[in-house]
Design a protein around this motif. Sequence first.
Motif, PDB file in Angstrom:
ATOM      1  N   LYS A 107       1.095  -1.084  -0.005  1.00  0.00           N
ATOM      2  CA  LYS A 107      -0.046  -0.033   0.038  1.00  0.00           C
ATOM      3  C   LYS A 107       0.861   1.227  -0.037  1.00  0.00           C
ATOM      4  CE  LYS A 107      -3.691   2.295   2.347  1.00  0.00           C
ATOM      5  NZ  LYS A 107      -4.433   2.169   3.674  1.00  0.00           N
ATOM      6  N   PRO A 108       0.794   2.275  -0.822  1.00  0.00           N
ATOM      7  CA  PRO A 108       1.534   3.361  -1.214  1.00  0.00           C
ATOM      8  C   PRO A 108       1.337   4.345   0.073  1.00  0.00           C
ATOM      9  CG  PRO A 108      -0.032   3.433  -2.803  1.00  0.00           C
ATOM     10  CD  PRO A 108      -0.218   1.942  -2.010  1.00  0.00           C
ATOM     11  N   SER A 109       2.425   4.854   0.464  1.00  0.00           N
ATOM     12  CA  SER A 109       2.197   6.315   1.276  1.00  0.00           C
ATOM     13  C   SER A 109       2.041   7.231  -0.017  1.00  0.00           C
ATOM     14  CB  SER A 109       3.339   6.273   2.036  1.00  0.00           C
ATOM     15  OG  SER A 109       3.462   7.601   2.486  1.00  0.00           O
ATOM     16  N   LEU A 110       0.962   8.042  -0.078  1.00  0.00           N
ATOM     17  CA  LEU A 110       0.676   8.972  -1.011  1.00  0.00           C
ATOM     18  C   LEU A 110       0.366  10.321  -0.313  1.00  0.00           C
ATOM     19  CD1 LEU A 110       0.228   9.160  -4.063  1.00  0.00           C
ATOM     20  CD2 LEU A 110      -2.105   8.886  -3.619  1.00  0.00           C
ATOM     21  N   ASP A 111       1.439  11.077  -0.381  1.00  0.00           N
ATOM     22  CA  ASP A 111       1.373  12.514   0.373  1.00  0.00           C
ATOM     23  C   ASP A 111       2.016  13.646  -0.425  1.00  0.00           C
ATOM     24  OD1 ASP A 111       0.877  11.272   2.909  1.00  0.00           O
ATOM     25  OD2 ASP A 111       3.018  10.420   2.692  1.00  0.00           O
ATOM     26  N   LYS A 112       1.144  14.742  -0.146  1.00  0.00           N
ATOM     27  CA  LYS A 112       1.368  15.894  -0.998  1.00  0.00           C
ATOM     28  C   LYS A 112       1.848  16.871   0.057  1.00  0.00           C
ATOM     29  CE  LYS A 112      -1.280  19.716  -3.180  1.00  0.00           C
ATOM     30  NZ  LYS A 112      -2.620  20.342  -3.639  1.00  0.00           N
ATOM     31  N   VAL A 169       4.834   7.827  -2.498  1.00  0.00           N
ATOM     32  CA  VAL A 169       4.525   8.547  -3.852  1.00  0.00           C
ATOM     33  C   VAL A 169       4.226   9.916  -3.149  1.00  0.00           C
ATOM     34  CG1 VAL A 169       3.062   8.972  -5.705  1.00  0.00           C
ATOM     35  CG2 VAL A 169       3.524   6.690  -4.945  1.00  0.00           C
ATOM     36  N   PRO A 170       5.371  10.839  -3.091  1.00  0.00           N
ATOM     37  CA  PRO A 170       5.429  12.107  -2.354  1.00  0.00           C
ATOM     38  C   PRO A 170       4.934  13.204  -4.025  1.00  0.00           C
ATOM     39  CG  PRO A 170       7.534  11.661  -2.589  1.00  0.00           C
ATOM     40  CD  PRO A 170       6.831  10.402  -3.062  1.00  0.00           C
ATOM     41  N   TYR A 171       4.222  14.129  -3.647  1.00  0.00           N
ATOM     42  CA  TYR A 171       3.723  14.763  -4.880  1.00  0.00           C
ATOM     43  C   TYR A 171       3.591  16.273  -4.539  1.00  0.00           C
ATOM     44  CZ  TYR A 171      -1.127  14.134  -3.710  1.00  0.00           C
ATOM     45  OH  TYR A 171      -2.297  14.286  -2.811  1.00  0.00           O
ATOM     46  N   LEU A 172       3.490  16.960  -5.754  1.00  0.00           N
ATOM     47  CA  LEU A 172       3.506  18.737  -5.074  1.00  0.00           C
ATOM     48  C   LEU A 172       2.103  18.789  -5.634  1.00  0.00           C
ATOM     49  CD1 LEU A 172       6.660  20.139  -6.592  1.00  0.00           C
ATOM     50  CD2 LEU A 172       6.133  19.727  -4.142  1.00  0.00           C
ATOM     51  N   ASN A 186      -2.946  15.406  -9.612  1.00  0.00           N
ATOM     52  CA  ASN A 186      -3.464  14.901 -10.972  1.00  0.00           C
ATOM     53  C   ASN A 186      -4.249  13.968 -11.246  1.00  0.00           C
ATOM     54  OD1 ASN A 186      -1.358  13.258 -11.119  1.00  0.00           O
ATOM     55  ND2 ASN A 186      -0.504  14.072 -12.778  1.00  0.00           N
ATOM     56  N   GLN A 187      -4.503  13.638 -12.513  1.00  0.00           N
ATOM     57  CA  GLN A 187      -5.149  12.440 -12.678  1.00  0.00           C
ATOM     58  C   GLN A 187      -4.625  11.148 -12.083  1.00  0.00           C
ATOM     59  OE1 GLN A 187      -5.751  11.772 -16.765  1.00  0.00           O
ATOM     60  NE2 GLN A 187      -6.752   9.921 -16.567  1.00  0.00           N
ATOM     61  N   ILE A 188      -3.379  10.957 -12.227  1.00  0.00           N
ATOM     62  CA  ILE A 188      -2.450   9.790 -11.581  1.00  0.00           C
ATOM     63  C   ILE A 188      -2.764   9.547 -10.097  1.00  0.00           C
ATOM     64  CG2 ILE A 188      -0.510   8.477 -11.268  1.00  0.00           C
ATOM     65  CD1 ILE A 188       0.217  10.144 -14.169  1.00  0.00           C
ATOM     66  N   THR A 189      -2.512  10.861  -9.386  1.00  0.00           N
ATOM     67  CA  THR A 189      -2.858  10.864  -7.932  1.00  0.00           C
ATOM     68  C   THR A 189      -4.228  10.633  -7.522  1.00  0.00           C
ATOM     69  OG1 THR A 189      -2.596  13.347  -7.861  1.00  0.00           O
ATOM     70  CG2 THR A 189      -0.375  12.064  -7.807  1.00  0.00           C
ATOM     71  N   GLU A 190      -4.914  11.082  -8.276  1.00  0.00           N
ATOM     72  CA  GLU A 190      -6.408  10.905  -8.014  1.00  0.00           C
ATOM     73  C   GLU A 190      -6.871   9.469  -8.096  1.00  0.00           C
ATOM     74  OE1 GLU A 190      -8.692  13.601 -10.207  1.00  0.00           O
ATOM     75  OE2 GLU A 190      -7.658  15.504  -9.160  1.00  0.00           O
ATOM     76  N   LYS A 191      -6.228   8.774  -9.013  1.00  0.00           N
ATOM     77  CA  LYS A 191      -6.476   7.358  -9.446  1.00  0.00           C
ATOM     78  C   LYS A 191      -5.714   6.383  -8.119  1.00  0.00           C
ATOM     79  CE  LYS A 191      -6.708   6.326 -14.216  1.00  0.00           C
ATOM     80  NZ  LYS A 191      -5.970   5.924 -15.450  1.00  0.00           N
ATOM     81  N   LEU A 192      -4.433   6.714  -8.025  1.00  0.00           N
ATOM     82  CA  LEU A 192      -3.967   6.140  -6.711  1.00  0.00           C
ATOM     83  C   LEU A 192      -4.374   6.268  -5.441  1.00  0.00           C
ATOM     84  CD1 LEU A 192      -0.227   6.836  -7.652  1.00  0.00           C
ATOM     85  CD2 LEU A 192      -1.491   4.621  -7.759  1.00  0.00           C
ATOM     86  N   TYR A 207      13.056  -3.395  -5.717  1.00  0.00           N
ATOM     87  CA  TYR A 207      13.928  -2.894  -4.292  1.00  0.00           C
ATOM     88  C   TYR A 207      12.799  -3.050  -3.335  1.00  0.00           C
ATOM     89  CZ  TYR A 207      16.592  -0.657  -8.059  1.00  0.00           C
ATOM     90  OH  TYR A 207      17.444  -0.261  -9.136  1.00  0.00           O
ATOM     91  N   ALA A 208      13.460  -3.053  -1.878  1.00  0.00           N
ATOM     92  CA  ALA A 208      12.677  -3.085  -0.782  1.00  0.00           C
ATOM     93  C   ALA A 208      11.526  -1.819  -0.537  1.00  0.00           C
ATOM     94  CB  ALA A 208      13.388  -3.423   0.447  1.00  0.00           C
ATOM     95  N   ALA A 209      12.189  -0.775  -0.703  1.00  0.00           N
ATOM     96  CA  ALA A 209      11.410   0.501  -0.628  1.00  0.00           C
ATOM     97  C   ALA A 209      11.855   1.421  -1.929  1.00  0.00           C
ATOM     98  CB  ALA A 209      11.891   1.189   0.662  1.00  0.00           C
ATOM     99  N   VAL A 210      10.451   1.942  -2.513  1.00  0.00           N
ATOM    100  CA  VAL A 210      10.821   2.890  -3.631  1.00  0.00           C
ATOM    101  C   VAL A 210      10.029   4.144  -3.170  1.00  0.00           C
ATOM    102  CG1 VAL A 210      10.231   2.968  -6.139  1.00  0.00           C
ATOM    103  CG2 VAL A 210      11.021   0.969  -5.169  1.00  0.00           C
ATOM    104  N   PHE A 211      10.618   5.067  -3.701  1.00  0.00           N
ATOM    105  CA  PHE A 211      10.071   6.299  -3.795  1.00  0.00           C
ATOM    106  C   PHE A 211      10.044   7.173  -5.268  1.00  0.00           C
ATOM    107  CE2 PHE A 211      12.385   6.371   0.141  1.00  0.00           C
ATOM    108  CZ  PHE A 211      11.674   6.817   1.047  1.00  0.00           C
ATOM    109  N   VAL A 212       8.508   7.362  -5.499  1.00  0.00           N
ATOM    110  CA  VAL A 212       8.326   7.655  -7.045  1.00  0.00           C
ATOM    111  C   VAL A 212       8.135   9.425  -6.885  1.00  0.00           C
ATOM    112  CG1 VAL A 212       6.959   7.211  -8.844  1.00  0.00           C
ATOM    113  CG2 VAL A 212       7.715   5.478  -7.711  1.00  0.00           C
ATOM    114  N   VAL A 213       8.918  10.057  -7.732  1.00  0.00           N
ATOM    115  CA  VAL A 213       8.879  11.407  -7.708  1.00  0.00           C
ATOM    116  C   VAL A 213       8.368  11.609  -9.053  1.00  0.00           C
ATOM    117  CG1 VAL A 213       9.875  13.542  -7.042  1.00  0.00           C
ATOM    118  CG2 VAL A 213      10.696  11.742  -5.763  1.00  0.00           C
TER     119      VAL A 213
END
Length: 162
Positions: free
Chosen positions: A9-14, A146-149, A152-158, A108-114
């Motif tokens: 489960k991703p950590s999705l933070d703005k 998945v940190p983001y600024l 958008n459509q992708i972050t809303e889908k996630l 990888y065990a841990a991944v950050f997607v920017v």
Amino acid sequence: DYSDYSGPKPSLDKYPTLVELLNYIANEVNLLVTEKQYPLSEIAILYTKSKMPGHEEGSLPEMIGQALDNRGILYDWVSEDYRAKKGYDVTTDSVTVSTVHSVKGFDYAAVFVVGLDLLDQERWSEEQINNLTYVAITRARFRLYVPYLSGNQITEKLQSCL
């Protein structure tokens, strides 16, 4: 459709600023290494674009590297040039900083997607965006960030899949 994704489960933070986002990543990497005992080679920071709109002072991977350097964390910028990619050794004790494209086939065990919030349909087709997102989020075995600024459509889908 990301709802069939069965990974962590991703950590999705703005975050309000790029500096805060980069500090968050560097701090989390530090915690993963010091508290969770993750080897540096099991951590990757993936980015979609090297240039950040409104941040002309350097590329995103350079800024990521600076944030890691400030905490004494070793890293390899795999997609810096062809020599870096050719010489990449996944077992080297350092964090991998790379484009999503360059780590296809790795996990990888841990991944950050920017930068998922930077993908736009002017340059990319919807299918390309979905494929790139899928490749990015499936690189993580245990922890996905998945940190983001800006949303958008992708972050809303996630977010809707959480």
